[in-house]
Design a protein around this motif. Structure first.
Motif, PDB file in Angstrom:
ATOM      1  N   GLU A 108       0.838  -1.189   0.000  1.00 48.06           N
ATOM      2  CA  GLU A 108       0.000   0.000   0.000  1.00 48.06           C
ATOM      3  C   GLU A 108       0.873   1.238   0.000  1.00 48.06           C
ATOM      4  OE1 GLU A 108      -3.512   1.884   2.687  1.00 48.06           O
ATOM      5  OE2 GLU A 108      -3.666  -0.227   2.117  1.00 48.06           O
ATOM      6  N   VAL A 109       0.657   2.091  -1.001  1.00 49.23           N
ATOM      7  CA  VAL A 109       1.427   3.320  -1.144  1.00 49.23           C
ATOM      8  C   VAL A 109       0.433   4.467  -1.260  1.00 49.23           C
ATOM      9  CG1 VAL A 109       3.137   4.555  -2.542  1.00 49.23           C
ATOM     10  CG2 VAL A 109       3.237   2.053  -2.394  1.00 49.23           C
ATOM     11  N   ASP A 110       0.490   5.411  -0.341  1.00 50.42           N
ATOM     12  CA  ASP A 110      -0.417   6.567  -0.351  1.00 50.42           C
ATOM     13  C   ASP A 110      -1.879   6.122  -0.440  1.00 50.42           C
ATOM     14  OD1 ASP A 110       1.854   8.184  -0.330  1.00 50.42           O
ATOM     15  OD2 ASP A 110       1.804   8.540  -2.487  1.00 50.42           O
ATOM     16  N   GLY A 111      -2.213   5.025   0.217  1.00 48.54           N
ATOM     17  CA  GLY A 111      -3.580   4.534   0.232  1.00 48.54           C
ATOM     18  C   GLY A 111      -3.988   3.737  -1.008  1.00 48.54           C
ATOM     19  N   ILE A 112      -3.045   3.523  -1.924  1.00 46.94           N
ATOM     20  CA  ILE A 112      -3.313   2.770  -3.151  1.00 46.94           C
ATOM     21  C   ILE A 112      -2.602   1.422  -3.046  1.00 46.94           C
ATOM     22  CG2 ILE A 112      -3.084   2.740  -5.665  1.00 46.94           C
ATOM     23  CD1 ILE A 112      -4.818   5.052  -4.636  1.00 46.94           C
ATOM     24  N   LYS A 113      -3.341   0.324  -3.269  1.00 47.83           N
ATOM     25  CA  LYS A 113      -2.745  -1.005  -3.217  1.00 47.83           C
ATOM     26  C   LYS A 113      -2.117  -1.336  -4.564  1.00 47.83           C
ATOM     27  CE  LYS A 113      -3.521  -5.583  -1.571  1.00 47.83           C
ATOM     28  NZ  LYS A 113      -4.193  -6.415  -0.652  1.00 47.83           N
ATOM     29  N   LEU A 114      -0.826  -1.647  -4.547  1.00 51.60           N
ATOM     30  CA  LEU A 114      -0.058  -1.950  -5.759  1.00 51.60           C
ATOM     31  C   LEU A 114       0.605  -3.307  -5.653  1.00 51.60           C
ATOM     32  CD1 LEU A 114       1.615   1.530  -6.221  1.00 51.60           C
ATOM     33  CD2 LEU A 114      -0.269   0.601  -7.560  1.00 51.60           C
ATOM     34  N   PRO A 115       0.675  -4.049  -6.740  1.00 55.68           N
ATOM     35  CA  PRO A 115      -0.062  -3.832  -7.983  1.00 55.68           C
ATOM     36  C   PRO A 115      -1.554  -4.073  -7.756  1.00 55.68           C
ATOM     37  CG  PRO A 115       1.034  -5.943  -8.068  1.00 55.68           C
ATOM     38  CD  PRO A 115       1.479  -5.276  -6.789  1.00 55.68           C
ATOM     39  N   ARG A 116      -2.371  -3.512  -8.610  1.00 56.69           N
ATOM     40  CA  ARG A 116      -3.829  -3.611  -8.450  1.00 56.69           C
ATOM     41  C   ARG A 116      -4.291  -5.056  -8.614  1.00 56.69           C
ATOM     42  NH1 ARG A 116      -7.613   0.245  -7.956  1.00 56.69           N
ATOM     43  NH2 ARG A 116      -9.737  -0.323  -8.565  1.00 56.69           N
ATOM     44  N   GLY A 117      -5.168  -5.485  -7.720  1.00 57.02           N
ATOM     45  CA  GLY A 117      -5.641  -6.866  -7.704  1.00 57.02           C
ATOM     46  C   GLY A 117      -6.377  -7.292  -8.961  1.00 57.02           C
ATOM     47  N   GLU A 118      -7.005  -6.338  -9.655  1.00 53.81           N
ATOM     48  CA  GLU A 118      -7.770  -6.662 -10.862  1.00 53.81           C
ATOM     49  C   GLU A 118      -6.898  -7.235 -11.973  1.00 53.81           C
ATOM     50  OE1 GLU A 118      -8.414  -4.100  -8.966  1.00 53.81           O
ATOM     51  OE2 GLU A 118     -10.586  -4.031  -8.696  1.00 53.81           O
ATOM     52  N   ILE A 119      -5.595  -6.999 -11.901  1.00 50.30           N
ATOM     53  CA  ILE A 119      -4.696  -7.552 -12.922  1.00 50.30           C
ATOM     54  C   ILE A 119      -4.880  -9.060 -13.015  1.00 50.30           C
ATOM     55  CG2 ILE A 119      -2.278  -8.005 -13.530  1.00 50.30           C
ATOM     56  CD1 ILE A 119      -1.594  -5.285 -12.224  1.00 50.30           C
ATOM     57  N   LEU A 120      -4.962  -9.716 -11.880  1.00 49.20           N
ATOM     58  CA  LEU A 120      -5.051 -11.174 -11.845  1.00 49.20           C
ATOM     59  C   LEU A 120      -6.484 -11.683 -11.963  1.00 49.20           C
ATOM     60  CD1 LEU A 120      -2.484 -11.814  -8.969  1.00 49.20           C
ATOM     61  CD2 LEU A 120      -2.090 -11.851 -11.446  1.00 49.20           C
ATOM     62  N   LYS A 121      -7.472 -10.809 -11.781  1.00 46.75           N
ATOM     63  CA  LYS A 121      -8.870 -11.229 -11.750  1.00 46.75           C
ATOM     64  C   LYS A 121      -9.620 -11.022 -13.053  1.00 46.75           C
ATOM     65  CE  LYS A 121      -9.331 -10.204  -6.858  1.00 46.75           C
ATOM     66  NZ  LYS A 121      -9.737  -9.178  -5.927  1.00 46.75           N
ATOM     67  N   ASN A 122      -9.264  -9.979 -13.801  1.00 43.87           N
ATOM     68  CA  ASN A 122     -10.095  -9.583 -14.934  1.00 43.87           C
ATOM     69  C   ASN A 122      -9.353  -9.651 -16.257  1.00 43.87           C
ATOM     70  OD1 ASN A 122     -12.521  -8.975 -13.494  1.00 43.87           O
ATOM     71  ND2 ASN A 122     -11.525  -7.131 -12.737  1.00 43.87           N
ATOM     72  N   ALA A 123      -9.938 -10.385 -17.192  1.00 39.81           N
ATOM     73  CA  ALA A 123      -9.353 -10.521 -18.526  1.00 39.81           C
ATOM     74  C   ALA A 123      -9.197  -9.161 -19.200  1.00 39.81           C
ATOM     75  CB  ALA A 123     -10.224 -11.440 -19.390  1.00 39.81           C
ATOM     76  N   PHE A 124     -10.157  -8.254 -18.962  1.00 35.67           N
ATOM     77  CA  PHE A 124     -10.103  -6.948 -19.617  1.00 35.67           C
ATOM     78  C   PHE A 124      -8.974  -6.064 -19.095  1.00 35.67           C
ATOM     79  CE2 PHE A 124     -13.367  -6.480 -16.292  1.00 35.67           C
ATOM     80  CZ  PHE A 124     -12.868  -5.391 -15.581  1.00 35.67           C
TER      81      PHE A 124
END
Length: 165
Positions: A104-120
């Motif tokens: 978590e950096v400045d309240g943003i979780k990196l890398p974003r979890g959607e990378i692994l969840k969403n084909a788009f």
């Protein structure tokens, strides 16, 4: 300068809003690289199909300031935040990765979890940065796409002319 990968999506006035988002990114950061644009069904709610892409920018802004700027761009393009989390969007811009930061950096979780969840997210990221390694998975985005259950979410490339004439 940090290399940042961003996910952009829209299911309201898709061409206009994605183009406006890309224009705003170029104005703020200069040149960018982008994937193909993909159309996909809405995930998490019943709604119109989305157009999605991934763009790469270079920035010296810290993560928190970048997130605020992206929010400003979304808001300038009619983004409403009063509805449910999964709902129609004029413009959605998310930070996927910021160099190889993890956590978590400045309240943003990196890398974003959607990378692994969403084909788009994963498919256009693997197209734009196939050899880049996910900082937590230790695999390239191309490897992650190859291992992804590609039948689980439907998406297809679409013609997208940007900048608009």
């Amino acid at each position: 300068m940090a290399t940042v990968y961003l996910s952009l999506g829209s299911n309201i006035n898709r061409e206009k809003n994605l183009s406006a988002g890309l224009d705003a990114l170029v104005e703020a950061f200069g040149d960018l690289r982008m994937s193909q644009v993909y159309e996909s069904e809405a995930v998490g709610f019943d709604g119109d199909n989305f157009y999605n892409l991934v763009a790469a920018i270079e920035t010296s802004l810290p993560v928190g300031e970048l997130a605020l700027l992206l929010r400003t761009i979304e808001d300038a393009n009619g983004r409403l935040r009063s509805g449910p989390k999964f709902s129609a969007r004029t413009l959605d811009i998310d930070i996927l990765t910021y160099d190889d930061l993890a956590g978590e950096v400045d309240g943003i979780k990196l890398p974003r979890g959607e990378i692994l969840k969403n084909a788009f997210v994963l498919l256009p990221l693997s197209e734009l940065a196939p050899d880049l390694v996910h900082p937590l998975q230790g695999k390239s985005y191309q490897q992650l796409w190859d291992e992804y259950d590609q039948a689980s979410q439907k998406l297809w490339p679409v013609e997208f002319d940007w900048p608009l004439a």
